[in-house]
Design a protein around this motif. Structure first.
Motif, PDB file in Angstrom:
ATOM      1  N   VAL A 135       0.915  -1.052  -0.076  1.00 17.62           N
ATOM      2  CA  VAL A 135      -0.090  -0.150   0.037  1.00 17.62           C
ATOM      3  C   VAL A 135       0.914   1.168   0.117  1.00 17.62           C
ATOM      4  CG1 VAL A 135      -1.662   1.436   1.363  1.00 17.62           C
ATOM      5  CG2 VAL A 135      -2.083  -1.091   1.111  1.00 17.62           C
ATOM      6  N   SER A 136       1.887   1.316   0.925  1.00 23.06           N
ATOM      7  CA  SER A 136       2.819   2.453   0.914  1.00 23.06           C
ATOM      8  C   SER A 136       3.257   2.779  -0.336  1.00 23.06           C
ATOM      9  CB  SER A 136       3.805   2.133   1.976  1.00 23.06           C
ATOM     10  OG  SER A 136       3.221   1.959   3.185  1.00 23.06           O
ATOM     11  N   TRP A 137       4.080   1.785  -0.884  1.00 23.64           N
ATOM     12  CA  TRP A 137       4.752   1.638  -2.087  1.00 23.64           C
ATOM     13  C   TRP A 137       3.664   2.469  -3.399  1.00 23.64           C
ATOM     14  CZ3 TRP A 137       9.615   2.660  -2.297  1.00 23.64           C
ATOM     15  CH2 TRP A 137      10.458   1.921  -1.514  1.00 23.64           C
ATOM     16  N   HIS A 138       2.746   1.777  -3.171  1.00 27.28           N
ATOM     17  CA  HIS A 138       1.457   2.086  -4.258  1.00 27.28           C
ATOM     18  C   HIS A 138       1.257   3.764  -4.144  1.00 27.28           C
ATOM     19  CE1 HIS A 138       0.927  -1.501  -6.655  1.00 27.28           C
ATOM     20  NE2 HIS A 138       0.208  -1.991  -5.792  1.00 27.28           N
ATOM     21  N   LEU A 139       1.056   4.144  -2.986  1.00 29.25           N
ATOM     22  CA  LEU A 139       0.657   5.672  -2.729  1.00 29.25           C
ATOM     23  C   LEU A 139       1.953   6.326  -3.285  1.00 29.25           C
ATOM     24  CD1 LEU A 139      -1.425   7.282  -1.445  1.00 29.25           C
ATOM     25  CD2 LEU A 139      -0.047   7.371   0.678  1.00 29.25           C
ATOM     26  N   LEU A 140       2.908   6.028  -3.059  1.00 28.59           N
ATOM     27  CA  LEU A 140       3.808   6.978  -3.506  1.00 28.59           C
ATOM     28  C   LEU A 140       4.158   6.937  -5.170  1.00 28.59           C
ATOM     29  CD1 LEU A 140       6.637   8.380  -3.425  1.00 28.59           C
ATOM     30  CD2 LEU A 140       8.114   6.160  -3.143  1.00 28.59           C
ATOM     31  N   GLY A 141       3.962   5.654  -5.716  1.00 29.12           N
ATOM     32  CA  GLY A 141       3.646   5.582  -7.079  1.00 29.12           C
ATOM     33  C   GLY A 141       2.444   6.686  -7.581  1.00 29.12           C
ATOM     34  N   TYR A 142       1.459   6.375  -6.928  1.00 32.11           N
ATOM     35  CA  TYR A 142       0.307   7.038  -7.335  1.00 32.11           C
ATOM     36  C   TYR A 142       0.520   8.783  -7.383  1.00 32.11           C
ATOM     37  CZ  TYR A 142      -5.055   7.614  -7.321  1.00 32.11           C
ATOM     38  OH  TYR A 142      -6.401   7.874  -7.640  1.00 32.11           O
ATOM     39  N   LEU A 144       1.436  -6.421 -13.009  1.00 30.34           N
ATOM     40  CA  LEU A 144       2.299  -6.234 -13.864  1.00 30.34           C
ATOM     41  C   LEU A 144       2.142  -4.800 -14.729  1.00 30.34           C
ATOM     42  CD1 LEU A 144       4.863  -7.075 -15.513  1.00 30.34           C
ATOM     43  CD2 LEU A 144       3.278  -8.510 -16.846  1.00 30.34           C
ATOM     44  N   PRO A 145       0.802  -4.840 -15.223  1.00 30.63           N
ATOM     45  CA  PRO A 145       0.177  -3.578 -15.681  1.00 30.63           C
ATOM     46  C   PRO A 145       0.819  -2.290 -15.480  1.00 30.63           C
ATOM     47  CG  PRO A 145      -1.310  -5.084 -15.975  1.00 30.63           C
ATOM     48  CD  PRO A 145      -0.437  -5.728 -14.964  1.00 30.63           C
ATOM     49  N   ILE A 146       1.009  -2.360 -14.175  1.00 34.27           N
ATOM     50  CA  ILE A 146       1.545  -0.914 -13.360  1.00 34.27           C
ATOM     51  C   ILE A 146       2.779  -0.812 -13.903  1.00 34.27           C
ATOM     52  CG2 ILE A 146       1.573   0.071 -11.244  1.00 34.27           C
ATOM     53  CD1 ILE A 146      -0.809  -1.626 -10.048  1.00 34.27           C
ATOM     54  N   VAL A 147       3.665  -1.824 -13.646  1.00 38.64           N
ATOM     55  CA  VAL A 147       4.951  -1.652 -13.804  1.00 38.64           C
ATOM     56  C   VAL A 147       5.208  -1.514 -15.348  1.00 38.64           C
ATOM     57  CG1 VAL A 147       7.264  -2.984 -14.065  1.00 38.64           C
ATOM     58  CG2 VAL A 147       5.607  -3.365 -12.326  1.00 38.64           C
ATOM     59  N   VAL A 148       4.525  -2.000 -16.269  1.00 40.88           N
ATOM     60  CA  VAL A 148       4.666  -1.702 -17.672  1.00 40.88           C
ATOM     61  C   VAL A 148       4.360  -0.137 -17.884  1.00 40.88           C
ATOM     62  CG1 VAL A 148       3.570  -2.327 -20.123  1.00 40.88           C
ATOM     63  CG2 VAL A 148       4.273  -4.016 -18.275  1.00 40.88           C
ATOM     64  N   GLY A 149       3.174   0.255 -17.357  1.00 42.23           N
ATOM     65  CA  GLY A 149       2.767   1.652 -17.308  1.00 42.23           C
ATOM     66  C   GLY A 149       3.867   2.755 -17.005  1.00 42.23           C
ATOM     67  N   HIS A 150       4.379   2.308 -15.800  1.00 40.57           N
ATOM     68  CA  HIS A 150       5.686   3.252 -15.145  1.00 40.57           C
ATOM     69  C   HIS A 150       6.755   3.195 -16.324  1.00 40.57           C
ATOM     70  CE1 HIS A 150       4.620   4.942 -11.310  1.00 40.57           C
ATOM     71  NE2 HIS A 150       3.753   3.754 -11.244  1.00 40.57           N
ATOM     72  N   ALA A 162      11.972  13.268 -14.950  1.00 41.22           N
ATOM     73  CA  ALA A 162      12.485  12.118 -15.184  1.00 41.22           C
ATOM     74  C   ALA A 162      13.199  11.155 -13.938  1.00 41.22           C
ATOM     75  CB  ALA A 162      13.945  12.020 -16.254  1.00 41.22           C
ATOM     76  N   VAL A 163      13.644  12.136 -13.043  1.00 43.96           N
ATOM     77  CA  VAL A 163      14.049  11.809 -11.810  1.00 43.96           C
ATOM     78  C   VAL A 163      12.907  11.107 -10.971  1.00 43.96           C
ATOM     79  CG1 VAL A 163      14.961  12.118  -9.409  1.00 43.96           C
ATOM     80  CG2 VAL A 163      16.064  12.943 -11.542  1.00 43.96           C
ATOM     81  N   LEU A 164      11.669  11.721 -11.005  1.00 44.40           N
ATOM     82  CA  LEU A 164      10.490  11.310 -10.097  1.00 44.40           C
ATOM     83  C   LEU A 164       9.972  10.183 -10.752  1.00 44.40           C
ATOM     84  CD1 LEU A 164       8.803  14.800  -9.263  1.00 44.40           C
ATOM     85  CD2 LEU A 164      10.301  13.239  -7.708  1.00 44.40           C
ATOM     86  N   LEU A 199       8.911   4.351 -10.871  1.00 43.34           N
ATOM     87  CA  LEU A 199       8.998   2.761 -11.461  1.00 43.34           C
ATOM     88  C   LEU A 199       9.499   2.108 -10.378  1.00 43.34           C
ATOM     89  CD1 LEU A 199       9.244   0.784 -13.790  1.00 43.34           C
ATOM     90  CD2 LEU A 199      11.557   1.979 -14.272  1.00 43.34           C
ATOM     91  N   PHE A 200      10.363   2.689  -9.597  1.00 41.60           N
ATOM     92  CA  PHE A 200      11.067   1.577  -8.538  1.00 41.60           C
ATOM     93  C   PHE A 200      10.000   1.264  -7.527  1.00 41.60           C
ATOM     94  CE2 PHE A 200      12.865   1.526  -4.181  1.00 41.60           C
ATOM     95  CZ  PHE A 200      13.763   0.634  -4.417  1.00 41.60           C
ATOM     96  N   ALA A 201       9.223   2.215  -7.259  1.00 45.85           N
ATOM     97  CA  ALA A 201       7.986   1.925  -6.301  1.00 45.85           C
ATOM     98  C   ALA A 201       7.077   0.836  -6.883  1.00 45.85           C
ATOM     99  CB  ALA A 201       7.209   3.068  -5.899  1.00 45.85           C
ATOM    100  N   ALA A 202       6.902   0.916  -8.175  1.00 45.44           N
ATOM    101  CA  ALA A 202       5.837  -0.022  -8.783  1.00 45.44           C
ATOM    102  C   ALA A 202       6.566  -1.346  -8.775  1.00 45.44           C
ATOM    103  CB  ALA A 202       5.373   0.563 -10.426  1.00 45.44           C
ATOM    104  N   TRP A 203       7.922  -1.488  -9.064  1.00 50.15           N
ATOM    105  CA  TRP A 203       8.491  -2.767  -9.051  1.00 50.15           C
ATOM    106  C   TRP A 203       8.660  -3.428  -7.841  1.00 50.15           C
ATOM    107  CZ3 TRP A 203       9.687  -6.564 -12.066  1.00 50.15           C
ATOM    108  CH2 TRP A 203      10.850  -7.244 -11.890  1.00 50.15           C
ATOM    109  N   ILE A 204       8.806  -2.591  -7.021  1.00 57.27           N
ATOM    110  CA  ILE A 204       8.979  -3.299  -5.368  1.00 57.27           C
ATOM    111  C   ILE A 204       7.497  -3.848  -4.964  1.00 57.27           C
ATOM    112  CG2 ILE A 204       9.188  -2.685  -3.069  1.00 57.27           C
ATOM    113  CD1 ILE A 204      11.707  -2.871  -4.576  1.00 57.27           C
TER     114      ILE A 204
END
Length: 289
Positions: free
Chosen positions: A92-99, A157-163, A268-270, A275-280
């Motif tokens: 949930v925490s990683w998803h919130l960061l990516g979101y 997986l679609p979340i990672v592909v999207g990122h 780009a940095v963000l 992407l890192f958050a989505a992958w984790i």
């Protein structure tokens, strides 16, 4: 519209608390609202006074102190605006960061692109606005298909592909900074929005299944608040960066180009962090299966 929805909710929704002692946390609500307003205002001021001004750093320090105060209050209060125990779930925490980062970039870039089109490419306001239209319309088609894809895979997986696509779109703004045209702006934003729509809706959907049914309201409240605030803060920060360059009193075209390039690098940095958050979150989800 928000005011209308507020009053419709008051008079039509009868929601009972899970426990009799549950009451709305007005103090926490007021403190959080003050923090969010002050952070937004701080970066809004920076566009006029610069990032090195004591005014900016003073307001930022006050914001940080209020955040610490809110944390201490939430730890000791019997009432809670949001059940922060949902963040004990790392997914949930990683998803919130990516979101947050997706919306931060998406809305912020929607400000930067018209600035580039008008002040650098010399286009009128109508063309500058129309550049965003194809990418904006893309969500109508892609969002439901992205949800269906994740339902079939039963993985995020679609979340990672999207990122990944989102990051590629962001990187293209840097690579072609000196050769940008209206066509390039349309194409790069379209690609970035493709990645956005693959990941955005699926992120909150996947986060919501990580918690207990009684906590779903907390997920919805947290993610929806994050969505609104990320857009506001993203616009403020990207606008402030361009504004700081324009404060240098050099040619408007040059200063806007310099500010936009800085924005592209920040994007780009963000996007890499997103992407890192989505992958984790993807890895942790697969480990639970």
């Amino acid at each position: 519209m928000i005011v209308i929805v507020f009053f419709l909710g008051i008079f039509n929704l009868k929601l009972q608390p899970f426990a009799k002692e549950d009451r709305f946390d007005f103090c926490g609500f007021g403190l959080l609202a003050l923090i969010l307003f002050l952070v937004d205002y701080t970066f809004n001021r920076s566009a006029k006074v610069g990032f090195l001004s004591w005014n900016f750093w003073g307001l930022l320090l006050i914001s940080v102190l209020l955040m610490i105060g809110f944390y201490v209050y939430n730890r000791h209060s019997s009432r809670h605006l949001v059940d922060f125990s949902i963040f004990k779930n790392n997914i949930v925490s990683w998803h919130l960061l990516g979101y947050f980062l997706l919306q931060f970039i998406n809305i912020g870039l929607s400000f930067v692109i018209p600035q580039v089109a008008q002040y650098i490419l010399g286009q009128n306001a109508f063309i500058a606005g129309m550049i965003l239209l194809p990418g904006a319309l893309l969500g109508v088609v892609v969002a439901p298909l992205a949800g269906r894809w994740m339902d079939r895979l039963q993985t995020p997986l679609p979340i990672v592909v999207g990122h990944v696509i989102f990051l590629i779109g962001a990187a293209l703004f840097i690579i072609y900074d000196q050769q940008l045209t209206v066509a390039f702006l349309i194409g790069f934003y379209f690609l970035l929005r493709l990645g956005f729509n693959l990941a955005f809706g699926n992120t909150i959907s996947h986060a919501s299944v990580q918690v207990q049914p009684k906590q779903k309201a907390d997920i919805n409240a947290t993610f929806n608040m994050t969505q609104q605030y990320a857009g506001s803060l993203g616009t403020n920060i990207f606008a402030a960066i361009i504004g700081v360059y324009q404060l240098q009193h050099i040619d408007l075209r040059i200063s806007t180009a310099q500010g936009a390039l800085t924005d592209y690098w920040l994007i780009a940095v963000l996007a890499i962090i997103g992407l890192f958050a989505a992958w984790i979150s993807y890895r942790q989800t697969m480990q639970k299966k």
